[in-house]
Design a protein around this motif. Structure first.
Motif, PDB file in Angstrom:
ATOM      1  N   LEU A  99     -59.915  53.124  40.910  1.00  0.00           N
ATOM      2  CA  LEU A  99     -61.216  52.467  40.193  1.00  0.00           C
ATOM      3  C   LEU A  99     -61.159  53.194  38.468  1.00  0.00           C
ATOM      4  N   SER A 100     -61.181  52.404  38.374  1.00  0.00           N
ATOM      5  CA  SER A 100     -61.339  52.819  36.111  1.00  0.00           C
ATOM      6  C   SER A 100     -62.149  51.696  35.569  1.00  0.00           C
ATOM      7  N   ILE A 101     -62.014  52.587  34.701  1.00  0.00           N
ATOM      8  CA  ILE A 101     -63.325  51.950  33.507  1.00  0.00           C
ATOM      9  C   ILE A 101     -61.834  51.844  31.939  1.00  0.00           C
ATOM     10  N   ARG A 102     -63.017  51.338  31.181  1.00  0.00           N
ATOM     11  CA  ARG A 102     -61.958  51.127  29.636  1.00  0.00           C
ATOM     12  C   ARG A 102     -60.177  50.740  29.989  1.00  0.00           C
ATOM     13  N   GLY A 103     -60.408  50.204  31.044  1.00  0.00           N
ATOM     14  CA  GLY A 103     -58.808  50.016  30.778  1.00  0.00           C
ATOM     15  C   GLY A 103     -57.485  50.667  30.988  1.00  0.00           C
ATOM     16  N   ALA A 104     -58.173  51.917  31.652  1.00  0.00           N
ATOM     17  CA  ALA A 104     -57.127  53.453  32.271  1.00  0.00           C
ATOM     18  C   ALA A 104     -56.470  52.899  33.446  1.00  0.00           C
ATOM     19  N   ARG A 105     -55.236  53.092  33.208  1.00  0.00           N
ATOM     20  CA  ARG A 105     -54.465  53.439  34.818  1.00  0.00           C
ATOM     21  C   ARG A 105     -54.231  54.774  35.260  1.00  0.00           C
ATOM     22  N   ALA A 106     -53.991  54.318  36.345  1.00  0.00           N
ATOM     23  CA  ALA A 106     -53.699  56.285  37.017  1.00  0.00           C
ATOM     24  C   ALA A 106     -52.548  56.576  36.861  1.00  0.00           C
ATOM     25  N   PRO A 107     -51.507  57.552  36.915  1.00  0.00           N
ATOM     26  CA  PRO A 107     -50.538  57.554  37.459  1.00  0.00           C
ATOM     27  C   PRO A 107     -49.820  57.142  38.855  1.00  0.00           C
ATOM     28  N   GLU A 108     -50.793  57.321  39.580  1.00  0.00           N
ATOM     29  CA  GLU A 108     -50.175  57.497  40.900  1.00  0.00           C
ATOM     30  C   GLU A 108     -50.078  55.517  41.301  1.00  0.00           C
ATOM     31  N   VAL A 109     -50.280  54.798  40.374  1.00  0.00           N
ATOM     32  CA  VAL A 109     -49.931  52.875  40.742  1.00  0.00           C
ATOM     33  C   VAL A 109     -49.210  53.102  39.556  1.00  0.00           C
ATOM     34  N   GLY A 110     -48.767  54.229  38.753  1.00  0.00           N
ATOM     35  CA  GLY A 110     -47.346  53.560  37.893  1.00  0.00           C
ATOM     36  C   GLY A 110     -46.067  52.344  38.971  1.00  0.00           C
ATOM     37  N   GLY A 111     -46.192  51.364  37.899  1.00  0.00           N
ATOM     38  CA  GLY A 111     -45.029  50.578  38.019  1.00  0.00           C
ATOM     39  C   GLY A 111     -45.500  49.403  39.897  1.00  0.00           C
ATOM     40  N   LEU A 112     -46.492  49.647  40.039  1.00  0.00           N
ATOM     41  CA  LEU A 112     -47.185  48.891  41.684  1.00  0.00           C
ATOM     42  C   LEU A 112     -48.054  47.952  40.638  1.00  0.00           C
ATOM     43  N   ALA A 113     -47.253  46.508  41.418  1.00  0.00           N
ATOM     44  CA  ALA A 113     -49.215  45.218  41.023  1.00  0.00           C
ATOM     45  C   ALA A 113     -50.074  45.767  42.171  1.00  0.00           C
ATOM     46  N   PRO A 114     -51.250  44.825  41.542  1.00  0.00           N
ATOM     47  CA  PRO A 114     -52.171  44.957  42.610  1.00  0.00           C
ATOM     48  C   PRO A 114     -52.304  43.906  42.747  1.00  0.00           C
ATOM     49  N   VAL A 115     -52.663  44.295  44.540  1.00  0.00           N
ATOM     50  CA  VAL A 115     -52.514  42.894  45.160  1.00  0.00           C
ATOM     51  C   VAL A 115     -54.342  42.124  45.630  1.00  0.00           C
ATOM     52  N   ARG A 116     -55.336  43.086  44.387  1.00  0.00           N
ATOM     53  CA  ARG A 116     -56.919  42.316  44.585  1.00  0.00           C
ATOM     54  C   ARG A 116     -57.198  42.898  43.233  1.00  0.00           C
ATOM     55  N   SER A 117     -58.353  42.126  43.126  1.00  0.00           N
ATOM     56  CA  SER A 117     -58.710  42.892  41.562  1.00  0.00           C
ATOM     57  C   SER A 117     -59.829  43.119  41.596  1.00  0.00           C
ATOM     58  N   GLU A 118     -60.661  43.457  41.361  1.00  0.00           N
ATOM     59  CA  GLU A 118     -62.543  42.903  40.957  1.00  0.00           C
ATOM     60  C   GLU A 118     -63.017  43.393  40.164  1.00  0.00           C
ATOM     61  N   HIS A 119     -63.908  42.920  38.668  1.00  0.00           N
ATOM     62  CA  HIS A 119     -64.407  43.535  38.086  1.00  0.00           C
ATOM     63  C   HIS A 119     -65.807  43.862  38.399  1.00  0.00           C
ATOM     64  N   VAL A 120     -66.188  45.055  38.534  1.00  0.00           N
ATOM     65  CA  VAL A 120     -67.690  45.049  38.836  1.00  0.00           C
ATOM     66  C   VAL A 120     -68.410  46.081  37.710  1.00  0.00           C
ATOM     67  N   ASP A 121     -69.204  45.739  36.483  1.00  0.00           N
ATOM     68  CA  ASP A 121     -69.832  45.983  36.264  1.00  0.00           C
ATOM     69  C   ASP A 121     -69.291  47.060  34.848  1.00  0.00           C
TER      70      ASP A 121
END
Length: 270
Positions: A99-121
């Motif tokens: 769960l991220s805001i302002r375009g940030a990415r968590a280091p735990e998912v570095g190098g991975l591609a999401p299988v699902r993405s949803e923008h919620v407000d």
């Protein structure tokens, strides 16, 4: 002086003032935009509902940027047990919710591609899947069989870099190494670990770094240095599968007889 020259100089003199006014207006607009771009409590609740709908036991949940984690845990903390919050890293987890805001990415998912993405407000909810690491041995679970030379250690839930980590906590004195040997530790193809300096108060009073060396059957295979501002520092080395004596050597820099709380964890992975 001609009237034209006077007018020109007056206009030039007014430029800095105009720039200051423009800068002030820009800062006001930017501040209001930044404030409005922060998702409110209802937005986080709706984002959490997306996770809860398809969450599976054992799924890891992370937040980005890091400072948003307390807000995220307010809504999803019941799905984040202590062992998960105090994990060594994310390699064991095959499914990771971010769960991220302002375009940030968590280091735990570095190098991975999401299988699902949803923008919620304003909250981006992403699901990642990957093959989890297969753990052959965990030194935290094997500590009861370890041999200590120059100190002692225990498995603790400790603070390192303002985050919780379940680790082997060792009290080391400046200039005196602590050796911890795990006899005939089961090994895979890689030994992965992390080290850091625990206890915010000793980090404040003693700014000297700490170090860790890993020896396999008496041969050095990995080294890491952790400064007071480095947090959780990773180290890794290839290993031959099988069983062998593995020794961790921890050293505290600084004045002699100065206590240093060093925290480390390591896993042998297939």
């Amino acid at each position: 002086m001609s009237d034209a020259v006077s007018v020109r100089r007056s206009r030039l003199a007014a430029i800095p003032a105009a720039l200051l006014v423009a800068l002030a207006l820009w800062e006001i607009v930017a501040t209001r935009c930044a404030a409005s771009s922060v998702p409110d409590d209802d937005a986080w609740a709706r984002a959490a509902a997306v996770v809860r709908k398809d969450h599976r036991a054992g799924d890891l949940i992370v937040f980005a940027p890091r400072w948003a984690a307390p807000i995220g845990r307010l809504h999803l903390g019941d799905l984040i047990p202590v062992d998960m919050a105090a994990r060594m890293d994310a390699a064991r987890y095959g499914r990771i919710w971010e769960l991220s805001i302002r375009g940030a990415r968590a280091p735990e998912v570095g190098g991975l591609a999401p299988v699902r993405s949803e923008h919620v407000d304003g909250v981006e909810v992403r699901l990642y899947e990957h093959a989890p690491a297969v753990v052959v041995a965990d030194v935290r679970d094997a500590l009861a069989t370890a041999r200590f030379d120059g100190g002692s250690g225990r498995v603790e839930l400790a603070e390192v870099g303002f985050e919780p980590h379940r680790c082997v906590l060792v009290t080391a004195l400046g200039g005196k190494p602590v050796r911890i040997t795990f006899p005939q530790l089961a090994l895979g193809t890689q030994l992965v670990g992390y080290v850091g300096i625990a206890d915010i108060f000793t980090r404040r009073d003693n700014r000297a770094p700490a170090s860790l060396d890993v020896e396999l059957a008496g041969r050095a295979i990995a080294h890491a240095t952790a400064g007071v501002d480095d947090g959780w520092v990773r180290f890794a080395a290839g290993t031959p599968p099988g069983a062998a004596d593995v020794t961790f050597v921890l050293r505290a820099s600084g004045p002699p007889n100065t206590n240093r709380q060093i925290c480390f964890a390591a896993e042998a992975r297939r």
